[in-house]
Motif scaffolding. Structure first.
Motif, PDB file in Angstrom:
ATOM      1  N   GLU A  58      19.380  19.642  39.887  1.00  9.03           N
ATOM      2  CA  GLU A  58      19.397  21.124  40.054  1.00  9.03           C
ATOM      3  C   GLU A  58      19.198  21.710  41.236  1.00  9.03           C
ATOM      4  OE1 GLU A  58      18.342  21.422  35.275  1.00  9.03           O
ATOM      5  OE2 GLU A  58      16.663  21.997  36.766  1.00  9.03           O
ATOM      6  N   LEU A  62      21.572  24.183  43.675  1.00 12.27           N
ATOM      7  CA  LEU A  62      20.867  25.265  44.109  1.00 12.27           C
ATOM      8  C   LEU A  62      20.962  25.288  45.497  1.00 12.27           C
ATOM      9  CD1 LEU A  62      17.790  25.859  41.740  1.00 12.27           C
ATOM     10  CD2 LEU A  62      19.803  27.283  41.864  1.00 12.27           C
ATOM     11  N   VAL A 383      11.826  27.152  44.276  1.00 12.93           N
ATOM     12  CA  VAL A 383      11.729  28.350  43.612  1.00 12.93           C
ATOM     13  C   VAL A 383      10.647  29.323  44.601  1.00 12.93           C
ATOM     14  CG1 VAL A 383      10.739  29.581  41.757  1.00 12.93           C
ATOM     15  CG2 VAL A 383      12.307  27.730  41.449  1.00 12.93           C
ATOM     16  N   LEU A 400      14.266  31.077  36.913  1.00 13.40           N
ATOM     17  CA  LEU A 400      15.023  30.312  36.219  1.00 13.40           C
ATOM     18  C   LEU A 400      14.520  30.263  34.813  1.00 13.40           C
ATOM     19  CD1 LEU A 400      15.609  27.238  38.674  1.00 13.40           C
ATOM     20  CD2 LEU A 400      17.142  29.220  38.116  1.00 13.40           C
ATOM     21  N   GLU A 404      18.451  27.331  31.299  1.00 15.22           N
ATOM     22  CA  GLU A 404      19.360  27.141  32.241  1.00 15.22           C
ATOM     23  C   GLU A 404      19.091  25.836  33.098  1.00 15.22           C
ATOM     24  OE1 GLU A 404      20.270  30.640  34.430  1.00 15.22           O
ATOM     25  OE2 GLU A 404      17.843  31.148  34.969  1.00 15.22           O
ATOM     26  N   SER A 405      17.655  25.457  32.900  1.00 16.87           N
ATOM     27  CA  SER A 405      17.459  24.661  34.042  1.00 16.87           C
ATOM     28  C   SER A 405      16.179  23.683  33.552  1.00 16.87           C
ATOM     29  CB  SER A 405      16.943  24.959  35.333  1.00 16.87           C
ATOM     30  OG  SER A 405      15.980  25.945  35.417  1.00 16.87           O
ATOM     31  N   GLY A 408      13.221  25.400  35.286  1.00 17.49           N
ATOM     32  CA  GLY A 408      12.810  26.615  34.530  1.00 17.49           C
ATOM     33  C   GLY A 408      11.820  26.061  33.418  1.00 17.49           C
ATOM     34  N   LEU A 445      24.091  26.385  37.897  1.00 22.06           N
ATOM     35  CA  LEU A 445      23.320  27.109  38.845  1.00 22.06           C
ATOM     36  C   LEU A 445      24.095  27.300  40.402  1.00 22.06           C
ATOM     37  CD1 LEU A 445      20.183  24.642  38.301  1.00 22.06           C
ATOM     38  CD2 LEU A 445      20.577  26.888  37.377  1.00 22.06           C
ATOM     39  N   LYS A 448      24.614  31.006  40.846  1.00 19.37           N
ATOM     40  CA  LYS A 448      23.412  31.827  40.868  1.00 19.37           C
ATOM     41  C   LYS A 448      23.174  31.792  42.329  1.00 19.37           C
ATOM     42  CE  LYS A 448      19.162  32.501  38.257  1.00 19.37           C
ATOM     43  NZ  LYS A 448      19.371  33.374  37.307  1.00 19.37           N
ATOM     44  N   SER A 449      23.046  30.557  42.946  1.00 16.98           N
ATOM     45  CA  SER A 449      22.634  30.527  44.128  1.00 16.98           C
ATOM     46  C   SER A 449      23.243  30.944  45.213  1.00 16.98           C
ATOM     47  CB  SER A 449      22.068  29.021  44.483  1.00 16.98           C
ATOM     48  OG  SER A 449      21.470  28.634  45.649  1.00 16.98           O
TER      49      SER A 449
END
Length: 617
Positions: A58, A62, A383, A400, A404-405, A408, A445, A448-449
């Protein structure tokens, strides 16, 4: 002397935080006591493992660096839990400890906007509950818009070997003083935790003939980063397995009276899931043996790590006990194992962005939040680094979710539940394991990143091509049919029922015994049209399509609670319809949403229903 983001500590959390903030465009300063120990693997010379490997993938998806650095430093790679379903598959790499540091340094030295200062931070500059910079031991002060604290085990660190105790954040490294006391004065709650590490031994004195050899995987797709060309040419090395025995345990038991864990010398909280060898023989007194992994520390080094033999017993007891283990009868040690106590802060004092609730623009990441493990620390650092940058430029918070992770799940558990022991990630902590597989972290992910500006266009394009290739292969499986005489021999060989008619490839793949890789050899397409990575991903999506759809539906349903905000001024203490425990915990933690509130231990479904009614839902 002015920066956007200052990161205190250059461990796994600090390196990810600094690289993320700088790559996003913030002028970043990374402060470390020792520039030769950047990204130091303080304990085990390995990255990944059960659920931890998912976190590393992950981080890579990202746009973080841990997966890349690991692939550059790897001397063995294995995919764990392959006998189970794909939700449990977890990548793990044995690393060259020295090259891991060197590769992290190369990464950091080549990031624009990132600067390094060697010093010890002694004080945070805080005005009106807003952090404005730091003061260092050399007498220099730096100003910044945001500060990220990633001090690991260095805050008031104290090490133990038997009755001998000495200050330090790691062996032969100084502790850090002043920050805990300053934060306590500001109202932060802190406590002490304990972790440990085993002795290191000389490989020239090990009799490997008495041990079981454990080699890595040979498959070409076995690496962490989703980017191509992250492999290395390092010599791959095996690990070895051996076991303790009753003689070992008897010697260890004889030293318990001098064990810091049992004579009252250590009073802090230790890890339940990575216990010392003395804890194992007490907790599992009925077991006659415990498995040990003998792991190389580098490509050419003769230093080995005795995984499973973490200890703070007197060194003579450690050495006498290790000599009863098969293959280690004549082993020579480089140093004994030791335990370390250090300060951490109650993570319920954080927002999901990892910004503290008491001081604005101050972020905590890593072991200072009560976690253990390189991977958990790195995920938090990433993060925190993203959110510190977002604060500097006035961007939206980056959070997150649990669905989804694993990152998170980790942060949500910390913020809503707190810790009563060093937190370690497991697949069992996630409600949506089939959605959080290691193979599709980029699918979840990277986009999103990319929109945030951290994942590069190259990474995003690679992900898009992969997504299309998987979709194309799944469509091919739906359209292509095989006749019974083409496939029955194979079905018989794997114990699957035979067919008496033409059957679509997709329907065959749904069978648990059947391999898509093998079936593609029967098709008219050229097998090399799809990589092993694409074939594996497509097969997982086909075989588990029903489970994936059902779990996604459940996640979407529960996620609705996360959209119902709770006003920051909401007075829980005045709501007598809530249970007493709920009122107390909700007042202390102050969740932002109903979803957050529902995950706080002690807040019952009835309390959630009451909150929904009070908020007019």
């Amino acid at each position: 002397m002015r920066y956007d983001v200052i990161v205190i500590g250059a461990g796994h959390a600090g390196c990810e935080a600094a690289s993320a903030a700088a790559n996003l465009g913030s002028k970043t300063l990374l402060i470390t006591m020792d520039m030769n120990k950047i990204g130091q693997m303080s304990c085990n010379p390995a990255v990944g493992g059960i659920a931890k490997g998912q976190i590393v993938r992950e981080i890579d998806a990202l746009g973080g660096q841990m997966g890349i650095v690991t692939d550059m430093s790897s001397i063995q790679f294995r995919m764990l839990n392959m006998s189970k379903g794909p939700a449990m598959w977890s990548p793990r790499a044995q690393c060259d400890r020295t090259k891991f540091i060197d590769n992290w340094r190369k990464v950091l030295d080549n990031i624009p906007n990132l600067y390094i200062w060697q010093d010890c931070v002694t004080k945070l500059s805080i005005i009106n509950n807003v952090v404005t910079g730091v003061e260092c031991g050399l007498g220099v002060s730096f100003e910044s818009k945001c500060v990220i604290l990633t001090a690991g085990t260095f805050l008031n660190g104290l090490m133990h070997v038997g009755k001998c105790k000495f200050e330090g954040g790691r062996i032969s490294e100084y502790s850090s003083y002043g920050l805990t006391e300053q934060l306590n004065d500001l109202g932060f709650k802190s406590d002490r935790m304990k972790t440990g590490t085993p002795m290191r031994i000389d490989g020239r004195t090990i009799d490997f003939s008495k041990m079981q050899r454990q080699d890595g995987d040979n498959e070409s797709i076995r690496h962490f980063s989703f980017l191509p060309d992250c492999h290395n040419s390092l010599k791959q090395r095996p690990c070895w397995i051996t076991y303790t025995n009753n003689a070992t345990h008897d010697i260890l038991r004889s030293g318990l009276k001098d064990s810091p864990l049992y004579n009252g010398q250590i009073k802090s909280i230790g890890p339940r899931y990575c216990p010392s060898i003395e804890t194992k023989i007490v907790t599992f007194a009925e077991k006659e043996q415990h498995q040990l992994f003998i792991e190389p520390e580098g490509e050419t080094s003769e230093e080995y790590y005795v995984n499973g033999f973490s200890s703070s017993l007197p060194m003579d007891v450690q050495f006498e006990a290790i000599h009863t283990v098969p293959g280690l009868e004549n082993v020579v040690a480089y140093r004994p194992g030791y335990a370390i106590e250090y300060d951490f802060f109650d993570p319920t004092q954080l927002h999901h962005t990892l910004e503290t609730k008491l001081v604005r623009n101050l972020y905590f990441a890593g072991q200072v939040n009560g976690t253990t493990g390189y991977e958990e620390a790195a995920g938090q650092g990433l993060v925190a680094g993203i959110n510190a940058h977002q604060r500097c430029v006035g961007g939206e918070d980056f959070v997150l979710s649990r669905s989804e992770s694993y990152i998170g799940v980790l942060i949500d558990d910390l913020v809503n539940k707190g810790v009563d022991e060093p937190y370690r990630m497991f697949t069992s902590r996630a409600e949506y394991r089939i959605l959080l597989r290691q193979d599709d972290a980029d699918m979840r992910l990277t986009e999103k990143s990319y929109r945030l500006g951290l994942a590069t266009e190259e990474r995003y394009n690679i992900m898009c091509k992969k997504r299309k290739a998987i979709a194309d292969l799944i469509e091919f499986c739906k359209d292509y049919s095989l006749r019974a005489n083409e496939v029955n021999d194979y079905l018989s060989s794997v114990g699957s029922s035979l067919v008496d008619h033409t059957i679509h490839l997709y329907d065959l793949v749904l069978r648990p015994q059947v391999s898509l890789t093998t079936l593609l050899h029967y098709c008219e397409i050229v097998f090399s049209s799809y990589s092993e990575e694409i074939i594996e991903a497509a097969e997982i999506q086909i075989k588990y399509s029903g489970y994936i759809a059902r779990e996604k539906q459940l996640a979407d349903k529960l996620a609705r609670l996360d959209y119902i905000k709770i006003p920051s001024t909401f007075d829980y203490s005045a709501q007598q319809s809530l249970s007493t425990e709920a009122r107390q915990k909700l007042t202390r933690i102050r969740p932002l949403t109903i979803g957050d509130a529902s995950r706080i231990p002690g807040v019952s479904p009835n309390d959630v229903s009451v909150l929904l009614m009070l908020l007019g839902r």
